[in-house]
Design a protein around this motif. Structure first.
Motif, PDB file in Angstrom:
ATOM      1  N   ASN A  86      -7.789  67.505  77.505  1.00 32.12           N
ATOM      2  CA  ASN A  86      -7.616  66.053  77.655  1.00 32.12           C
ATOM      3  C   ASN A  86      -6.556  65.714  78.703  1.00 32.12           C
ATOM      4  O   ASN A  86      -5.620  64.950  78.427  1.00 32.12           O
ATOM      5  CB  ASN A  86      -7.209  65.438  76.311  1.00 32.12           C
ATOM      6  N   PRO A  87      -6.674  66.232  79.902  1.00 30.56           N
ATOM      7  CA  PRO A  87      -5.598  66.025  80.883  1.00 30.56           C
ATOM      8  C   PRO A  87      -5.380  64.568  81.252  1.00 30.56           C
ATOM      9  O   PRO A  87      -4.249  64.181  81.585  1.00 30.56           O
ATOM     10  CB  PRO A  87      -6.063  66.847  82.091  1.00 30.56           C
ATOM     11  N   ASN A  88      -6.413  63.749  81.182  1.00 34.89           N
ATOM     12  CA  ASN A  88      -6.270  62.347  81.574  1.00 34.89           C
ATOM     13  C   ASN A  88      -5.617  61.491  80.491  1.00 34.89           C
ATOM     14  O   ASN A  88      -5.306  60.321  80.736  1.00 34.89           O
ATOM     15  CB  ASN A  88      -7.636  61.762  81.930  1.00 34.89           C
ATOM     16  N   ARG A  89      -5.415  62.060  79.311  1.00 38.69           N
ATOM     17  CA  ARG A  89      -4.789  61.321  78.215  1.00 38.69           C
ATOM     18  C   ARG A  89      -3.347  61.752  77.988  1.00 38.69           C
ATOM     19  O   ARG A  89      -2.695  61.279  77.069  1.00 38.69           O
ATOM     20  CB  ARG A  89      -5.595  61.528  76.927  1.00 38.69           C
ATOM     21  N   CYS A  90      -2.864  62.650  78.819  1.00 42.90           N
ATOM     22  CA  CYS A  90      -1.599  63.327  78.555  1.00 42.90           C
ATOM     23  C   CYS A  90      -0.668  63.197  79.759  1.00 42.90           C
ATOM     24  O   CYS A  90      -1.080  63.434  80.897  1.00 42.90           O
ATOM     25  CB  CYS A  90      -1.904  64.799  78.265  1.00 42.90           C
ATOM     26  N   LEU A  91       0.592  62.838  79.495  1.00 38.50           N
ATOM     27  CA  LEU A  91       1.575  62.674  80.566  1.00 38.50           C
ATOM     28  C   LEU A  91       2.527  63.854  80.678  1.00 38.50           C
ATOM     29  O   LEU A  91       3.451  63.831  81.490  1.00 38.50           O
ATOM     30  CB  LEU A  91       2.382  61.397  80.339  1.00 38.50           C
ATOM     31  N   GLY A  92       2.312  64.870  79.872  1.00 39.25           N
ATOM     32  CA  GLY A  92       3.176  66.033  79.959  1.00 39.25           C
ATOM     33  C   GLY A  92       3.124  66.849  78.693  1.00 39.25           C
ATOM     34  O   GLY A  92       2.584  66.422  77.667  1.00 39.25           O
ATOM     35  N   LEU A  93       3.698  68.043  78.780  1.00 32.24           N
ATOM     36  CA  LEU A  93       3.675  69.004  77.686  1.00 32.24           C
ATOM     37  C   LEU A  93       5.092  69.477  77.399  1.00 32.24           C
ATOM     38  O   LEU A  93       5.844  69.817  78.318  1.00 32.24           O
ATOM     39  CB  LEU A  93       2.786  70.190  78.072  1.00 32.24           C
ATOM     40  N   LEU A  94       5.435  69.495  76.108  1.00 26.98           N
ATOM     41  CA  LEU A  94       6.719  70.013  75.634  1.00 26.98           C
ATOM     42  C   LEU A  94       6.435  71.278  74.838  1.00 26.98           C
ATOM     43  O   LEU A  94       5.909  71.207  73.721  1.00 26.98           O
ATOM     44  CB  LEU A  94       7.418  68.984  74.744  1.00 26.98           C
ATOM     45  N   ASP A 177      -1.992  70.227  85.546  1.00 24.63           N
ATOM     46  CA  ASP A 177      -1.156  69.682  86.612  1.00 24.63           C
ATOM     47  C   ASP A 177      -0.377  68.485  86.085  1.00 24.63           C
ATOM     48  O   ASP A 177      -0.649  67.330  86.422  1.00 24.63           O
ATOM     49  CB  ASP A 177      -2.028  69.288  87.802  1.00 24.63           C
ATOM     50  N   MET A 178       0.577  68.776  85.210  1.00 21.04           N
ATOM     51  CA  MET A 178       1.420  67.743  84.609  1.00 21.04           C
ATOM     52  C   MET A 178       2.779  68.360  84.317  1.00 21.04           C
ATOM     53  O   MET A 178       2.893  69.585  84.164  1.00 21.04           O
ATOM     54  CB  MET A 178       0.794  67.227  83.312  1.00 21.04           C
ATOM     55  N   PRO A 179       3.837  67.560  84.255  1.00 20.29           N
ATOM     56  CA  PRO A 179       5.152  68.127  83.958  1.00 20.29           C
ATOM     57  C   PRO A 179       5.156  68.833  82.605  1.00 20.29           C
ATOM     58  O   PRO A 179       4.707  68.270  81.603  1.00 20.29           O
ATOM     59  CB  PRO A 179       6.076  66.905  83.946  1.00 20.29           C
ATOM     60  N   THR A 180       5.650  70.053  82.604  1.00 21.20           N
ATOM     61  CA  THR A 180       5.711  70.844  81.376  1.00 21.20           C
ATOM     62  C   THR A 180       7.112  71.403  81.209  1.00 21.20           C
ATOM     63  O   THR A 180       7.620  72.112  82.084  1.00 21.20           O
ATOM     64  CB  THR A 180       4.699  72.004  81.409  1.00 21.20           C
ATOM     65  N   GLY A 181       7.725  71.060  80.089  1.00 19.37           N
ATOM     66  CA  GLY A 181       9.034  71.592  79.755  1.00 19.37           C
ATOM     67  C   GLY A 181       8.897  72.696  78.729  1.00 19.37           C
ATOM     68  O   GLY A 181       8.263  72.508  77.688  1.00 19.37           O
ATOM     69  N   ILE A 182       9.474  73.845  79.025  1.00 21.38           N
ATOM     70  CA  ILE A 182       9.385  75.008  78.148  1.00 21.38           C
ATOM     71  C   ILE A 182      10.793  75.404  77.728  1.00 21.38           C
ATOM     72  O   ILE A 182      11.692  75.510  78.568  1.00 21.38           O
ATOM     73  CB  ILE A 182       8.706  76.192  78.859  1.00 21.38           C
ATOM     74  N   ALA A 183      10.972  75.610  76.428  1.00 20.62           N
ATOM     75  CA  ALA A 183      12.264  76.075  75.916  1.00 20.62           C
ATOM     76  C   ALA A 183      12.096  77.451  75.305  1.00 20.62           C
ATOM     77  O   ALA A 183      11.109  77.732  74.618  1.00 20.62           O
ATOM     78  CB  ALA A 183      12.812  75.108  74.873  1.00 20.62           C
ATOM     79  N   THR A 184      13.065  78.304  75.554  1.00 20.00           N
ATOM     80  CA  THR A 184      13.082  79.634  74.960  1.00 20.00           C
ATOM     81  C   THR A 184      14.476  79.917  74.422  1.00 20.00           C
ATOM     82  O   THR A 184      15.452  79.289  74.847  1.00 20.00           O
ATOM     83  CB  THR A 184      12.662  80.698  75.994  1.00 20.00           C
ATOM     84  N   CYS A 185      14.546  80.836  73.473  1.00 21.77           N
ATOM     85  CA  CYS A 185      15.834  81.266  72.927  1.00 21.77           C
ATOM     86  C   CYS A 185      16.069  82.714  73.335  1.00 21.77           C
ATOM     87  O   CYS A 185      15.249  83.591  73.033  1.00 21.77           O
ATOM     88  CB  CYS A 185      15.853  81.137  71.405  1.00 21.77           C
ATOM     89  N   ARG A 205       3.405  72.798  87.317  1.00 24.66           N
ATOM     90  CA  ARG A 205       4.637  71.991  87.345  1.00 24.66           C
ATOM     91  C   ARG A 205       5.396  72.236  86.049  1.00 24.66           C
ATOM     92  O   ARG A 205       5.287  71.466  85.102  1.00 24.66           O
ATOM     93  CB  ARG A 205       4.290  70.509  87.496  1.00 24.66           C
ATOM     94  N   ALA A 206       6.165  73.302  86.026  1.00 27.91           N
ATOM     95  CA  ALA A 206       6.859  73.677  84.795  1.00 27.91           C
ATOM     96  C   ALA A 206       8.280  74.116  85.097  1.00 27.91           C
ATOM     97  O   ALA A 206       8.589  74.601  86.181  1.00 27.91           O
ATOM     98  CB  ALA A 206       6.113  74.800  84.077  1.00 27.91           C
ATOM     99  N   ALA A 207       9.135  73.925  84.104  1.00 27.96           N
ATOM    100  CA  ALA A 207      10.506  74.428  84.157  1.00 27.96           C
ATOM    101  C   ALA A 207      10.848  75.003  82.798  1.00 27.96           C
ATOM    102  O   ALA A 207      10.282  74.599  81.775  1.00 27.96           O
ATOM    103  CB  ALA A 207      11.482  73.315  84.531  1.00 27.96           C
ATOM    104  N   VAL A 208      11.773  75.951  82.790  1.00 28.35           N
ATOM    105  CA  VAL A 208      12.201  76.613  81.557  1.00 28.35           C
ATOM    106  C   VAL A 208      13.685  76.354  81.349  1.00 28.35           C
ATOM    107  O   VAL A 208      14.484  76.490  82.279  1.00 28.35           O
ATOM    108  CB  VAL A 208      11.951  78.135  81.619  1.00 28.35           C
ATOM    109  N   SER A 209      14.042  75.983  80.128  1.00 28.59           N
ATOM    110  CA  SER A 209      15.447  75.901  79.727  1.00 28.59           C
ATOM    111  C   SER A 209      15.677  76.896  78.598  1.00 28.59           C
ATOM    112  O   SER A 209      14.800  77.101  77.755  1.00 28.59           O
ATOM    113  CB  SER A 209      15.811  74.495  79.249  1.00 28.59           C
ATOM    114  N   ARG A 233      13.178  68.272  84.358  1.00 32.40           N
ATOM    115  CA  ARG A 233      13.329  69.112  85.556  1.00 32.40           C
ATOM    116  C   ARG A 233      11.986  69.417  86.206  1.00 32.40           C
ATOM    117  O   ARG A 233      11.909  69.644  87.424  1.00 32.40           O
ATOM    118  CB  ARG A 233      14.047  70.414  85.195  1.00 32.40           C
ATOM    119  N   ALA A 234      10.924  69.418  85.398  1.00 32.31           N
ATOM    120  CA  ALA A 234       9.583  69.686  85.925  1.00 32.31           C
ATOM    121  C   ALA A 234       8.942  68.447  86.544  1.00 32.31           C
ATOM    122  O   ALA A 234       7.822  68.521  87.047  1.00 32.31           O
ATOM    123  CB  ALA A 234       8.689  70.223  84.812  1.00 32.31           C
TER     124      ALA A 234
END
Length: 238
Positions: A86-94, A177-185, A205-209, A233-234
């Protein structure tokens, strides 16, 4: 809602819990960090049992677009799966603590879920819980104790779902192709940091914190902040 330039910005984020976890943890981790950027959290309660994944996907489907979607571990996999479809319904991924891509193939989180499911069947919920919390940090033991008792008799089937669920493949992630924020420990062997960075390399379009479980133990919001910061950041817009 849109920015002054007409770019849509999210006002709602639907965030799913991880394996054997619940919406209580999601709210503790994400509600304040999302509110800080003007986004309202929706945290669906698990519907325990063999339809766990389908019910979470239905909760995403019910959200009024456009939305941010996300989750922790299994929840991150399901949110990414929905975003791919559903890429057209989504503004980003956490995506907090992704655990594998594609089939689980013996990933640590999948193995842990299957062993726990087997233990529940062999020793009952309380016996399996005693094994699961042995030697873990007190905060994590408290989280598991609360959430697992809420799953009740459907815990083993819910863990089965998590252990066998196929996450999006790297090729599928590459279509997001949407901003994606990824968190890891950095101190989490069950959700290896290498998986987070593999996802990030596949996504356009992703960044990792990075944070640490011992920090999350004192401050649940640390996980949500790391994920939201990575999304900003993404290229996430608010």
């Amino acid at each position: 809602m849109t920015t002054g330039t007409g770019t849509p910005v999210p006002r709602t984020a639907v965030v799913l819990p991880g394996t054997g976890s619940d919406e209580v943890f999601v709210r503790a981790a994400f509600e304040v960090p999302l509110a800080a950027i003007g986004v309202r959290l929706v945290a669906p309660e698990p519907v325990a049992g063999p339809r766990l994944a389908e019910e979470f996907l239905a909760a995403l489907e019910a959200a009024e677009p456009p939305v941010l979607v996300g989750g922790v571990s299994l929840g991150a996999h399901l949110a990414a799966q929905w975003a791919v479809a559903n890429p057209n319904r989504c503004l980003g991924l956490l995506a907090a603590l992704p655990a594998w891509n594609g089939p689980p193939n013996g990933a640590p989180a999948a193995t842990a879920a299957q062993l726990s499911a087997d233990a529940v069947r062999d020793q009952g919920l309380d016996g399996a819980l005693a094994i699961a919390v042995d030697g873990v940090a007190p905060w994590l033991a408290d989280e598991l104790t609360r959430a697992w008792h809420r799953y009740g008799d459907a815990l083993a089937e819910s863990l089965d779902v998590a252990a066998t669920h196929t996450a999006p493949t790297l090729a599928e992630l590459a279509t997001l192709d949407m901003p994606t924020g990824i968190a890891t420990c950095a101190d989490d062997p069950v959700h290896p940091a290498a998986v987070a960075h593999t996802w990030a390399k596949a996504l356009p379009r992703a960044a990792v914190s990075t944070t640490r479980l011992d920090i999350v133990g004192h401050d649940r919001e640390a996980l949500g902040r790391a994920t939201v910061l990575a999304w900003l950041r993404a290229g996430g817009r608010v």
